[in-house]
Design a protein around this motif. Structure first.
Motif, PDB file in Angstrom:
ATOM      1  N   ASP A  72    -126.109  53.268 -24.148  1.00  0.00           N
ATOM      2  CA  ASP A  72    -124.888  52.477 -23.984  1.00  0.00           C
ATOM      3  C   ASP A  72    -123.744  53.405 -23.567  1.00  0.00           C
ATOM      4  O   ASP A  72    -123.940  54.594 -23.356  1.00  0.00           O
ATOM      5  CB  ASP A  72    -124.557  51.760 -25.303  1.00  0.00           C
ATOM      6  CG  ASP A  72    -125.212  50.373 -25.384  1.00  0.00           C
ATOM      7  OD1 ASP A  72    -126.312  50.212 -24.836  1.00  0.00           O
ATOM      8  OD2 ASP A  72    -124.617  49.473 -25.999  1.00  0.00           O
ATOM      9  N   ASP A  73    -122.540  52.837 -23.516  1.00  0.00           N
ATOM     10  CA  ASP A  73    -121.395  53.650 -23.097  1.00  0.00           C
ATOM     11  C   ASP A  73    -120.954  54.621 -24.183  1.00  0.00           C
ATOM     12  O   ASP A  73    -120.206  55.566 -23.900  1.00  0.00           O
ATOM     13  CB  ASP A  73    -120.240  52.730 -22.696  1.00  0.00           C
ATOM     14  CG  ASP A  73    -120.617  51.892 -21.485  1.00  0.00           C
ATOM     15  OD1 ASP A  73    -120.668  52.454 -20.387  1.00  0.00           O
ATOM     16  OD2 ASP A  73    -120.896  50.698 -21.649  1.00  0.00           O
ATOM     17  N   GLY A  74    -121.399  54.385 -25.415  1.00  0.00           N
ATOM     18  CA  GLY A  74    -121.099  55.282 -26.510  1.00  0.00           C
ATOM     19  C   GLY A  74    -122.067  55.014 -27.633  1.00  0.00           C
ATOM     20  O   GLY A  74    -122.812  54.031 -27.607  1.00  0.00           O
ATOM     21  N   ASN A 113    -112.236  54.184 -21.706  1.00  0.00           N
ATOM     22  CA  ASN A 113    -112.907  52.952 -21.287  1.00  0.00           C
ATOM     23  C   ASN A 113    -114.326  52.857 -21.832  1.00  0.00           C
ATOM     24  O   ASN A 113    -114.793  51.764 -22.174  1.00  0.00           O
ATOM     25  CB  ASN A 113    -112.896  52.841 -19.757  1.00  0.00           C
ATOM     26  CG  ASN A 113    -111.486  52.677 -19.221  1.00  0.00           C
ATOM     27  OD1 ASN A 113    -110.546  52.462 -19.994  1.00  0.00           O
ATOM     28  ND2 ASN A 113    -111.326  52.780 -17.915  1.00  0.00           N
ATOM     29  N   ASP A 114    -115.023  53.984 -21.926  1.00  0.00           N
ATOM     30  CA  ASP A 114    -116.358  53.954 -22.527  1.00  0.00           C
ATOM     31  C   ASP A 114    -116.279  53.543 -23.998  1.00  0.00           C
ATOM     32  O   ASP A 114    -117.146  52.823 -24.502  1.00  0.00           O
ATOM     33  CB  ASP A 114    -117.059  55.311 -22.391  1.00  0.00           C
ATOM     34  CG  ASP A 114    -117.776  55.450 -21.049  1.00  0.00           C
ATOM     35  OD1 ASP A 114    -118.095  54.413 -20.424  1.00  0.00           O
ATOM     36  OD2 ASP A 114    -118.022  56.596 -20.633  1.00  0.00           O
ATOM     37  N   LEU A 115    -115.240  53.993 -24.703  1.00  0.00           N
ATOM     38  CA  LEU A 115    -115.038  53.533 -26.083  1.00  0.00           C
ATOM     39  C   LEU A 115    -114.696  52.051 -26.094  1.00  0.00           C
ATOM     40  O   LEU A 115    -115.257  51.268 -26.878  1.00  0.00           O
ATOM     41  CB  LEU A 115    -113.900  54.326 -26.753  1.00  0.00           C
ATOM     42  CG  LEU A 115    -114.147  55.803 -27.046  1.00  0.00           C
ATOM     43  CD1 LEU A 115    -112.859  56.444 -27.561  1.00  0.00           C
ATOM     44  CD2 LEU A 115    -115.269  55.987 -28.074  1.00  0.00           C
ATOM     45  N   LYS A 252    -119.292  46.239 -20.066  1.00  0.00           N
ATOM     46  CA  LYS A 252    -119.452  47.570 -19.481  1.00  0.00           C
ATOM     47  C   LYS A 252    -118.259  47.862 -18.581  1.00  0.00           C
ATOM     48  O   LYS A 252    -117.635  46.950 -18.055  1.00  0.00           O
ATOM     49  CB  LYS A 252    -120.742  47.686 -18.651  1.00  0.00           C
ATOM     50  CG  LYS A 252    -121.995  47.800 -19.509  1.00  0.00           C
ATOM     51  CD  LYS A 252    -123.200  48.304 -18.731  1.00  0.00           C
ATOM     52  CE  LYS A 252    -123.276  49.815 -18.664  1.00  0.00           C
ATOM     53  NZ  LYS A 252    -123.438  50.465 -19.989  1.00  0.00           N
ATOM     54  N   ASP A 253    -117.986  49.152 -18.397  1.00  0.00           N
ATOM     55  CA  ASP A 253    -117.050  49.545 -17.354  1.00  0.00           C
ATOM     56  C   ASP A 253    -117.907  49.843 -16.121  1.00  0.00           C
ATOM     57  O   ASP A 253    -118.782  50.706 -16.167  1.00  0.00           O
ATOM     58  CB  ASP A 253    -116.202  50.756 -17.778  1.00  0.00           C
ATOM     59  CG  ASP A 253    -117.002  51.930 -18.281  1.00  0.00           C
ATOM     60  OD1 ASP A 253    -118.154  51.725 -18.731  1.00  0.00           O
ATOM     61  OD2 ASP A 253    -116.498  53.059 -18.215  1.00  0.00           O
ATOM     62  N   PRO A 254    -117.719  49.094 -15.046  1.00  0.00           N
ATOM     63  CA  PRO A 254    -118.608  49.254 -13.883  1.00  0.00           C
ATOM     64  C   PRO A 254    -118.238  50.484 -13.059  1.00  0.00           C
ATOM     65  O   PRO A 254    -117.610  50.362 -12.023  1.00  0.00           O
ATOM     66  CB  PRO A 254    -118.423  47.948 -13.105  1.00  0.00           C
ATOM     67  CG  PRO A 254    -117.080  47.440 -13.507  1.00  0.00           C
ATOM     68  CD  PRO A 254    -116.773  47.986 -14.875  1.00  0.00           C
ATOM     69  N   THR A 255    -118.632  51.656 -13.547  1.00  0.00           N
ATOM     70  CA  THR A 255    -118.290  52.915 -12.883  1.00  0.00           C
ATOM     71  C   THR A 255    -119.348  53.245 -11.834  1.00  0.00           C
ATOM     72  O   THR A 255    -119.521  52.471 -10.906  1.00  0.00           O
ATOM     73  CB  THR A 255    -118.073  54.025 -13.927  1.00  0.00           C
ATOM     74  OG1 THR A 255    -119.233  54.116 -14.759  1.00  0.00           O
ATOM     75  CG2 THR A 255    -116.882  53.710 -14.814  1.00  0.00           C
ATOM     76  N   ARG A 256    -120.053  54.364 -11.951  1.00  0.00           N
ATOM     77  CA  ARG A 256    -121.040  54.729 -10.918  1.00  0.00           C
ATOM     78  C   ARG A 256    -122.008  53.588 -10.631  1.00  0.00           C
ATOM     79  O   ARG A 256    -122.563  53.001 -11.546  1.00  0.00           O
ATOM     80  CB  ARG A 256    -121.856  55.941 -11.373  1.00  0.00           C
ATOM     81  CG  ARG A 256    -121.264  57.247 -10.973  1.00  0.00           C
ATOM     82  CD  ARG A 256    -122.079  58.355 -11.550  1.00  0.00           C
ATOM     83  NE  ARG A 256    -122.228  58.210 -13.011  1.00  0.00           N
ATOM     84  CZ  ARG A 256    -122.798  59.106 -13.791  1.00  0.00           C
ATOM     85  NH1 ARG A 256    -123.301  60.191 -13.267  1.00  0.00           N
ATOM     86  NH2 ARG A 256    -122.888  58.928 -15.090  1.00  0.00           N
TER      87      ARG A 256
HETATM   88 MG    MG Z   1    -119.414  53.491 -19.041  1.00  0.00          MG
END
Ligand code: MG
Length: 368
Positions: A72-74, A113-115, A252-256
């Motif tokens: 996950d993001d964290g 943002n991941d948090l 989710k944060d839609p990064t890469r």
């Molecule tokens: Mg993320």
């Protein structure tokens, strides 16, 4: 040459890292699944650490912790009645100053943002670990650090620990920044990627692809209209508004890899399908036209100030209104979670339906 070089025992299939391993898609997940997770999962997994620690049995706890295997993001580590959310990110973006932001703003927003997308919207503090190349402009570093401080203040947090290393000329490119972040949450406040259910609405908090398209345009020296800009920003305020307005089942944060990567991951982890209405997905006009010229799909490149959420259907309109009121002007409901085509994302284009697949390979190295 040494006589005792054991040439006959060298592995014939020795593997090396490629740029694709950093692209956030399938190659990276293979790398994590084969090299990283099996080695760290035993001690690094929040689910395991409780057993290895004071012997408390958390397996019966209704809110299962999120550890390394979930990717996950964290990570979510139960502590007392609550939990700590912990995350880290390294930033290598090139160029270090780009339209709409810089590597410092990116490094802070990325970790905040991941948090936030784990449900942890009040970061306690961040770390800042700098790796600098000999010969880098001190004025540039000052500007980057100022940007980090300003972005941390904007997100309601601070940078409270760090480290600095300098490497020789050519040994690292300019400025590399690692940030880690921690936040406390209520035990039931964590929002894992896998929480989405059929029937949920899919919401994006604004226009898609702005960071990736702006970055690549700047790097290629394209100017177009001058309207292109990265969206890099903390999203914890928007996430706070969303969570107060309704039940957010996954985020989710839609990064890469952009929206395509984020939604495919959510569909796979949640063992559900996702259907999108292409016409309702907001894309800024300059981003759309630059994307066409560059041959890059805005749905498959990084955003750095956006969040994609799934919410219970009845809460879709209230959540949409709440995040618009919190500043997400272009937020939209873009689709729904389904029980069909498990693990896949289907886009209704108005002319037909196609799968929205994860970008493979690496069109955009050093995007974040
Ligand atoms: Mg993320």
């Amino acid at each position: 040459m040494s006589d005792d070089t054991p040439t006959e025992t060298e592995p014939a299939d020795e593997a090396f890292i490629s740029l694709a391993h950093g692209a956030g898609g399938g190659a990276m997940r293979s790398l994590l699944d084969e090299l990283v997770v099996p080695r760290f999962a035993e001690n690094g997994d929040g689910a395991q650490s409780a057993e290895n620690g004071d012997g408390a049995d958390l397996s019966s706890d209704t809110s299962s912790p999120v550890g390394l295997p979930q990717l996950d993001d964290g990570a979510v580590h139960p502590v007392g009645d609550g939990a700590i959310v912990f995350t880290t990110d390294s930033h290598v973006v090139k160029p270090r100053f780009f339209p709409g932001g810089d590597i410092g703003r990116l490094a802070v927003a990325g970790t905040v943002n991941d948090l936030a997308v784990m449900g942890a919207t009040e970061p306690t503090a961040l770390s800042c670990s700098l790796i600098l190349e000999e010969g880098t402009s001190q004025a540039d570093i000052e500007q980057v650090l100022t940007s980090m401080a300003e972005t941390a203040a904007e997100a309601g947090t601070s940078i409270s620990t760090g480290d600095t290393k300098v490497m020789g000329n050519g040994e690292v490119d300019g400025i590399v920044i690692n940030t880690a972040g921690v936040a406390f949450i209520e035990r039931d406040q964590a929002v894992p990627d896998a929480g989405l259910e059929p029937g949920d609405a899919v919401i994006v908090s604004g226009t898609m692809g702005d960071h990736g398209i702006a970055l690549l345009s700047a790097r290629e020296g394209f100017d177009f209209t001058g309207d292109l800009a990265s969206d890099v920003a903390p999203v914890n305020g928007i996430v706070t508004a969303a969570m107060a307005a309704g039940t957010v089942t996954a985020m989710k944060d839609p990064t890469r890899g952009g929206l395509a990567n984020a939604l495919n991951e959510m569909a796979e982890k949640g063992e559900v399908g996702i259907e999108l209405d292409e016409a309702s997905i907001p894309i800024a006009a300059p981003t759309a036209s630059a994307g066409e010229v560059l041959g890059i799909d805005p749905l498959a490149v990084a955003n750095e100030g956006k969040v994609v959420l799934t919410v219970e259907q009845a809460d879709a309109e209230p959540v949409l209104q709440a995040i618009r009121d919190a500043g997400a002007d272009d937020a939209a409901i873009v689709g729904a979670v389904t029980a069909d085509h498990t693990g896949r994302v289907v886009v209704d284009t108005g002319f037909g339906r196609r799968y929205l697949t994860e970008p493979e390979g690496e069109a955009l190295p050093r995007i974040c």
